[in-house]
Design an enzyme around this catalytic site. Structure first.
Site, PDB file in Angstrom:
ATOM      1  N   SER A   1      -3.797  -2.400  12.890  1.00 56.57           N
ATOM      2  CA  SER A   1      -4.658  -1.630  11.984  1.00 56.57           C
ATOM      3  C   SER A   1      -6.062  -1.595  12.559  1.00 56.57           C
ATOM      4  O   SER A   1      -6.693  -2.645  12.719  1.00 56.57           O
ATOM      5  CB  SER A   1      -4.696  -2.289  10.608  1.00 56.57           C
TER       6      SER A   1
ATOM      7  N   HIS B   1      -2.164   2.054  13.373  1.00 55.08           N
ATOM      8  CA  HIS B   1      -2.206   2.095  11.903  1.00 55.08           C
ATOM      9  C   HIS B   1      -3.631   2.447  11.464  1.00 55.08           C
ATOM     10  O   HIS B   1      -4.587   1.774  11.831  1.00 55.08           O
ATOM     11  CB  HIS B   1      -1.759   0.753  11.332  1.00 55.08           C
TER      12      HIS B   1
ATOM     13  N   ASP C   1      -6.097   3.153   8.364  1.00 59.19           N
ATOM     14  CA  ASP C   1      -6.279   2.904   6.930  1.00 59.19           C
ATOM     15  C   ASP C   1      -7.375   3.777   6.340  1.00 59.19           C
ATOM     16  O   ASP C   1      -8.547   3.642   6.687  1.00 59.19           O
ATOM     17  CB  ASP C   1      -6.641   1.428   6.721  1.00 59.19           C
TER      18      ASP C   1
ATOM     19  N   MET D   1      -9.423   4.745   3.042  1.00 57.41           N
ATOM     20  CA  MET D   1      -9.794   4.243   1.699  1.00 57.41           C
ATOM     21  C   MET D   1     -10.920   5.098   1.134  1.00 57.41           C
ATOM     22  O   MET D   1     -11.830   5.495   1.870  1.00 57.41           O
ATOM     23  CB  MET D   1     -10.245   2.794   1.798  1.00 57.41           C
TER      24      MET D   1
ATOM     25  N   HIS E   1      -2.202   5.611   6.690  1.00 58.07           N
ATOM     26  CA  HIS E   1      -1.940   4.970   5.397  1.00 58.07           C
ATOM     27  C   HIS E   1      -3.022   5.430   4.432  1.00 58.07           C
ATOM     28  O   HIS E   1      -4.167   4.987   4.512  1.00 58.07           O
ATOM     29  CB  HIS E   1      -1.945   3.445   5.609  1.00 58.07           C
TER      30      HIS E   1
ATOM     31  N   MET F   1      -4.950   5.444   1.179  1.00 56.58           N
ATOM     32  CA  MET F   1      -5.273   4.732  -0.060  1.00 56.58           C
ATOM     33  C   MET F   1      -6.322   5.577  -0.754  1.00 56.58           C
ATOM     34  O   MET F   1      -7.502   5.204  -0.854  1.00 56.58           O
ATOM     35  CB  MET F   1      -5.787   3.319   0.274  1.00 56.58           C
TER      36      MET F   1
ATOM     37  N   MET G   1       3.316  -3.323   0.795  1.00 56.09           N
ATOM     38  CA  MET G   1       2.052  -4.047   0.914  1.00 56.09           C
ATOM     39  C   MET G   1       2.322  -5.523   0.632  1.00 56.09           C
ATOM     40  O   MET G   1       2.932  -5.869  -0.386  1.00 56.09           O
ATOM     41  CB  MET G   1       1.028  -3.539  -0.105  1.00 56.09           C
TER      42      MET G   1
ATOM     43  N   ASP H   1       2.590  -4.554   5.529  1.00 55.83           N
ATOM     44  CA  ASP H   1       1.154  -4.427   5.793  1.00 55.83           C
ATOM     45  C   ASP H   1       0.361  -5.448   4.988  1.00 55.83           C
ATOM     46  O   ASP H   1       0.361  -5.409   3.761  1.00 55.83           O
ATOM     47  CB  ASP H   1       0.730  -2.996   5.411  1.00 55.83           C
TER      48      ASP H   1
HETATM   49  C1  DX5 Z   1      -5.191  -3.222   3.601  1.00 53.56           C
HETATM   50  C2  DX5 Z   1      -4.790  -2.379   4.794  1.00 53.56           C
HETATM   51  C3  DX5 Z   1      -4.179  -3.146   5.918  1.00 53.56           C
HETATM   52  C4  DX5 Z   1      -5.069  -4.188   6.520  1.00 53.56           C
HETATM   53  C5  DX5 Z   1      -4.281  -5.139   7.357  1.00 53.56           C
HETATM   54  O1  DX5 Z   1      -5.491  -2.401   2.527  1.00 53.56           O
HETATM   55  O2  DX5 Z   1      -3.847  -1.406   4.397  1.00 53.56           O
HETATM   56  O3  DX5 Z   1      -3.693  -2.278   6.917  1.00 53.56           O
HETATM   57  O4  DX5 Z   1      -6.092  -3.655   7.274  1.00 53.56           O
HETATM   58  O5  DX5 Z   1      -5.152  -6.098   7.851  1.00 53.56           O
HETATM   59  P1  DX5 Z   1      -4.725  -7.612   8.084  1.00 53.56           P
HETATM   60  O6  DX5 Z   1      -3.616  -7.586   9.075  1.00 53.56           O
HETATM   61  O7  DX5 Z   1      -5.966  -8.230   8.562  1.00 53.56           O
HETATM   62  O8  DX5 Z   1      -4.255  -8.136   6.743  1.00 53.56           O
HETATM   63 ZN    ZN Z   2      -2.676  -0.224   5.899  1.00 53.44          ZN
END
Ligand code: DX5
Ligand code: ZN
Length: 232
Positions: free
Chosen positions: A12, A37, A39, A41, A70, A72, A141, A183
Protein backbone atom coordinates in the site's frame (compact mmCIF):
# COMPACT_ATOMS: atom_id res chain seq x y z
CA UNK A 1 -5.18 -20.21 -0.36
CA UNK A 2 -5.22 -23.42 -2.38
CA UNK A 3 -1.95 -25.24 -3.16
CA UNK A 4 -1.83 -24.15 -6.79
CA UNK A 5 -2.33 -20.46 -6.07
CA UNK A 6 0.60 -18.10 -5.97
CA UNK A 7 0.55 -15.47 -3.23
CA UNK A 8 0.15 -11.94 -4.55
CA UNK A 9 1.73 -9.11 -2.56
CA UNK A 10 0.23 -5.63 -2.82
CA UNK A 11 2.21 -2.93 -1.03
CA UNK A 12 0.00 0.00 0.00
CA UNK A 13 1.56 3.25 -1.12
CA UNK A 14 -0.19 4.96 1.80
CA UNK A 15 3.06 4.37 3.70
CA UNK A 16 5.35 5.41 0.80
CA UNK A 17 7.36 8.63 0.63
CA UNK A 18 4.94 10.83 -1.33
CA UNK A 19 7.66 13.29 -2.28
CA UNK A 20 9.23 10.48 -4.38
CA UNK A 21 6.19 8.44 -5.41
CA UNK A 22 7.35 7.51 -8.92
CA UNK A 23 10.61 6.19 -7.55
CA UNK A 24 8.80 4.35 -4.74
CA UNK A 25 6.44 2.44 -7.05
CA UNK A 26 9.30 1.54 -9.38
CA UNK A 27 11.23 0.26 -6.37
CA UNK A 28 8.42 -2.01 -5.10
CA UNK A 29 7.90 -3.42 -8.59
CA UNK A 30 11.63 -4.09 -8.91
CA UNK A 31 11.52 -5.75 -5.48
CA UNK A 32 9.00 -8.28 -6.79
CA UNK A 33 5.52 -7.16 -5.76
CA UNK A 34 2.45 -8.12 -7.79
CA UNK A 35 0.10 -5.15 -7.43
CA UNK A 36 0.27 -1.53 -6.33
CA UNK A 37 -2.38 -1.01 -3.63
CA UNK A 38 -3.77 2.52 -3.92
CA UNK A 39 -5.80 3.78 -0.92
CA UNK A 40 -8.32 6.50 -1.69
CA UNK A 41 -9.83 8.26 1.36
CA UNK A 42 -12.29 11.14 1.24
CA UNK A 43 -12.62 12.49 4.82
CA UNK A 44 -16.27 11.44 4.68
CA UNK A 45 -16.51 7.65 4.44
CA UNK A 46 -13.30 7.51 6.51
CA UNK A 47 -11.73 10.21 8.70
CA UNK A 48 -8.69 10.76 6.49
CA UNK A 49 -7.89 12.32 3.13
CA UNK A 50 -5.40 10.85 0.68
CA UNK A 51 -4.96 10.62 -3.08
CA UNK A 52 -7.17 10.70 -6.17
CA UNK A 53 -7.18 9.88 -9.89
CA UNK A 54 -4.52 12.47 -10.78
CA UNK A 55 -1.96 10.59 -8.71
CA UNK A 56 -3.07 7.28 -10.21
CA UNK A 57 -2.53 8.70 -13.69
CA UNK A 58 0.86 10.10 -12.66
CA UNK A 59 2.22 6.78 -11.37
CA UNK A 60 0.68 4.63 -14.14
CA UNK A 61 3.63 5.01 -16.58
CA UNK A 62 6.13 4.11 -13.85
CA UNK A 63 5.00 0.47 -13.42
CA UNK A 64 3.79 -2.48 -15.51
CA UNK A 65 1.97 -4.27 -12.68
CA UNK A 66 -1.75 -3.71 -12.03
CA UNK A 67 -2.91 -0.81 -9.86
CA UNK A 68 -5.37 -2.03 -7.21
CA UNK A 69 -7.55 0.95 -6.26
CA UNK A 70 -9.26 0.66 -2.86
CA UNK A 71 -12.00 3.28 -2.69
CA UNK A 72 -12.85 4.48 0.81
CA UNK A 73 -15.18 7.15 -0.53
CA UNK A 74 -18.91 7.76 -0.44
CA UNK A 75 -20.65 7.83 -2.86
CA UNK A 76 -18.61 5.79 -5.34
CA UNK A 77 -20.30 6.01 -8.74
CA UNK A 78 -18.94 9.39 -9.86
CA UNK A 79 -15.35 8.54 -8.99
CA UNK A 80 -15.22 5.08 -10.63
CA UNK A 81 -14.93 6.33 -14.26
CA UNK A 82 -12.21 8.79 -13.24
CA UNK A 83 -10.06 5.96 -11.89
CA UNK A 84 -10.75 3.73 -14.89
CA UNK A 85 -9.56 6.58 -17.12
CA UNK A 86 -6.52 7.14 -14.88
CA UNK A 87 -5.28 3.59 -15.50
CA UNK A 88 -6.66 1.62 -12.55
CA UNK A 89 -6.85 -2.14 -13.21
CA UNK A 90 -8.81 -3.25 -10.15
CA UNK A 91 -11.38 -1.06 -8.38
CA UNK A 92 -12.89 -2.11 -5.05
CA UNK A 93 -15.39 -0.24 -2.88
CA UNK A 94 -17.28 -0.70 0.39
CA UNK A 95 -20.92 -1.82 -0.03
CA UNK A 96 -22.11 0.68 2.61
CA UNK A 97 -20.79 3.47 0.38
CA UNK A 98 -22.98 2.66 -2.64
CA UNK A 99 -26.78 2.85 -2.81
CA UNK A 100 -26.77 0.34 -5.66
CA UNK A 101 -23.98 -2.15 -5.20
CA UNK A 102 -24.85 -4.30 -8.23
CA UNK A 103 -24.87 -1.23 -10.48
CA UNK A 104 -21.51 0.05 -9.17
CA UNK A 105 -19.91 -3.38 -9.70
CA UNK A 106 -21.27 -3.60 -13.24
CA UNK A 107 -20.02 -0.11 -14.00
CA UNK A 108 -16.46 -1.04 -12.99
CA UNK A 109 -16.44 -4.06 -15.31
CA UNK A 110 -18.05 -2.15 -18.18
CA UNK A 111 -15.15 0.31 -17.91
CA UNK A 112 -12.71 -2.58 -18.42
CA UNK A 113 -11.50 -3.00 -14.83
CA UNK A 114 -11.75 -5.87 -12.37
CA UNK A 115 -14.37 -5.24 -9.69
CA UNK A 116 -14.42 -6.00 -5.99
CA UNK A 117 -16.19 -5.42 -2.70
CA UNK A 118 -14.45 -4.50 0.56
CA UNK A 119 -15.84 -5.79 3.85
CA UNK A 120 -15.05 -3.93 7.06
CA UNK A 121 -14.36 -6.03 10.17
CA UNK A 122 -18.04 -5.79 11.23
CA UNK A 123 -19.60 -6.13 7.76
CA UNK A 124 -21.37 -9.51 7.42
CA UNK A 125 -20.30 -11.74 4.54
CA UNK A 126 -23.94 -12.20 3.51
CA UNK A 127 -23.63 -8.95 1.55
CA UNK A 128 -21.71 -11.02 -1.05
CA UNK A 129 -24.60 -13.42 -1.63
CA UNK A 130 -26.32 -11.98 -4.66
CA UNK A 131 -23.32 -10.50 -6.43
CA UNK A 132 -20.78 -13.34 -6.47
CA UNK A 133 -20.93 -13.47 -10.28
CA UNK A 134 -20.00 -9.77 -10.48
CA UNK A 135 -16.86 -10.02 -8.34
CA UNK A 136 -13.24 -10.42 -9.39
CA UNK A 137 -11.97 -9.68 -5.89
CA UNK A 138 -13.19 -9.75 -2.30
CA UNK A 139 -11.16 -7.61 0.08
CA UNK A 140 -11.46 -8.28 3.79
CA UNK A 141 -10.37 -5.43 6.03
CA UNK A 142 -8.38 -6.68 8.99
CA UNK A 143 -8.38 -3.18 10.53
CA UNK A 144 -10.99 -0.44 10.46
CA UNK A 145 -10.29 1.59 7.32
CA UNK A 146 -8.72 5.03 7.47
CA UNK A 147 -5.11 4.66 8.54
CA UNK A 148 -1.98 2.66 7.89
CA UNK A 149 0.00 1.06 10.69
CA UNK A 150 -2.91 -0.40 12.71
CA UNK A 151 -2.98 -3.76 14.46
CA UNK A 152 -4.42 -6.85 12.70
CA UNK A 153 -7.85 -7.85 14.10
CA UNK A 154 -7.61 -11.64 14.81
CA UNK A 155 -11.30 -12.46 14.08
CA UNK A 156 -10.47 -11.76 10.41
CA UNK A 157 -8.96 -15.27 10.28
CA UNK A 158 -12.35 -16.99 10.83
CA UNK A 159 -13.99 -14.64 8.38
CA UNK A 160 -11.30 -15.42 5.80
CA UNK A 161 -11.95 -19.13 6.13
CA UNK A 162 -15.70 -18.59 5.60
CA UNK A 163 -15.16 -16.42 2.52
CA UNK A 164 -12.62 -18.93 1.15
CA UNK A 165 -15.31 -21.65 1.42
CA UNK A 166 -17.80 -19.38 -0.32
CA UNK A 167 -15.39 -18.67 -3.19
CA UNK A 168 -14.40 -22.32 -3.57
CA UNK A 169 -18.09 -23.34 -3.67
CA UNK A 170 -18.75 -20.66 -6.29
CA UNK A 171 -15.82 -21.75 -8.46
CA UNK A 172 -16.73 -25.42 -7.91
CA UNK A 173 -20.20 -24.69 -9.28
CA UNK A 174 -18.69 -23.26 -12.46
CA UNK A 175 -18.31 -19.64 -11.34
CA UNK A 176 -15.45 -17.31 -12.26
CA UNK A 177 -12.22 -16.93 -10.29
CA UNK A 178 -12.35 -14.44 -7.38
CA UNK A 179 -9.23 -13.20 -5.59
CA UNK A 180 -9.34 -13.00 -1.79
CA UNK A 181 -7.34 -10.07 -0.46
CA UNK A 182 -6.60 -9.00 3.13
CA UNK A 183 -5.78 -5.44 4.12
CA UNK A 184 -4.46 -4.08 7.40
CA UNK A 185 -1.72 -5.03 9.83
CA UNK A 186 -0.20 -7.75 7.62
CA UNK A 187 3.39 -8.47 8.74
CA UNK A 188 6.03 -11.17 8.42
CA UNK A 189 4.90 -12.68 11.74
CA UNK A 190 1.20 -13.12 10.83
CA UNK A 191 1.12 -13.60 7.03
CA UNK A 192 1.51 -17.38 7.46
CA UNK A 193 -1.78 -17.80 9.35
CA UNK A 194 -3.51 -15.28 7.06
CA UNK A 195 -2.61 -17.29 3.97
CA UNK A 196 -3.45 -20.60 5.67
CA UNK A 197 -6.88 -19.16 6.49
CA UNK A 198 -7.51 -18.60 2.78
CA UNK A 199 -6.06 -15.32 1.51
CA UNK A 200 -4.29 -15.33 -1.88
CA UNK A 201 -3.51 -11.61 -2.00
CA UNK A 202 -2.06 -9.58 0.88
CA UNK A 203 -1.80 -5.82 1.22
CA UNK A 204 1.13 -4.60 3.31
CA UNK A 205 1.81 -0.91 3.83
CA UNK A 206 3.95 -0.14 6.86
CA UNK A 207 5.58 -3.59 6.74
CA UNK A 208 6.97 -2.90 3.25
CA UNK A 209 7.68 0.81 3.27
CA UNK A 210 9.03 0.73 6.83
CA UNK A 211 11.45 -2.09 6.04
CA UNK A 212 14.97 -1.25 7.24
CA UNK A 213 17.68 -1.11 4.56
CA UNK A 214 19.82 -3.23 6.85
CA UNK A 215 17.37 -6.13 6.30
CA UNK A 216 17.47 -5.83 2.51
CA UNK A 217 14.89 -3.04 2.13
CA UNK A 218 11.82 -3.69 -0.01
CA UNK A 219 13.20 -6.83 -1.64
CA UNK A 220 14.23 -8.19 1.75
CA UNK A 221 10.78 -7.76 3.28
CA UNK A 222 9.01 -9.04 0.16
CA UNK A 223 11.12 -12.22 0.29
CA UNK A 224 10.51 -12.55 4.03
CA UNK A 225 6.73 -12.20 3.53
CA UNK A 226 6.72 -14.87 0.79
CA UNK A 227 8.91 -17.17 2.83
CA UNK A 228 6.69 -16.79 5.94
CA UNK A 229 3.58 -17.43 3.81
CA UNK A 230 4.95 -20.56 2.14
CA UNK A 231 3.54 -23.89 3.36
CA UNK A 232 5.82 -25.59 5.89
C1 DX5 B 1 -6.32 1.19 5.63
C2 DX5 B 1 -5.78 0.92 4.24
C3 DX5 B 1 -4.67 -0.07 4.18
C4 DX5 B 1 -3.45 0.32 4.96
C5 DX5 B 1 -2.55 -0.85 5.16
O1 DX5 B 1 -7.51 1.90 5.54
O2 DX5 B 1 -6.82 0.43 3.41
O3 DX5 B 1 -4.33 -0.37 2.85
O4 DX5 B 1 -2.74 1.34 4.36
O5 DX5 B 1 -1.47 -0.44 5.91
P1 DX5 B 1 -0.74 -1.38 6.97
O6 DX5 B 1 -0.23 -2.55 6.20
O7 DX5 B 1 0.30 -0.50 7.53
O8 DX5 B 1 -1.80 -1.80 7.97
ZN1 ZN C 1 -6.38 -0.48 1.41
Amino acid sequence: MTAKTVLRLAPSILSADFSRLGEEVRAIEAAGCDLVHFDVMDNHYVPNLTIGPMICEAIRPHVQIPIDVHLMVEPVDAIIPLFAKAGANIITFHPEASRHVDRSLSMIRELGCKAGLVLNPATPIECLNHVMDKLDMILLMSVNPGFGGQKFIPSTLQKLALVRQKIDAHVGAGGQEIWLEVDGGVKVDNIGEIVRAGADTCVAGSAVFGAPDADGGYRGVMNALRHAAAPA
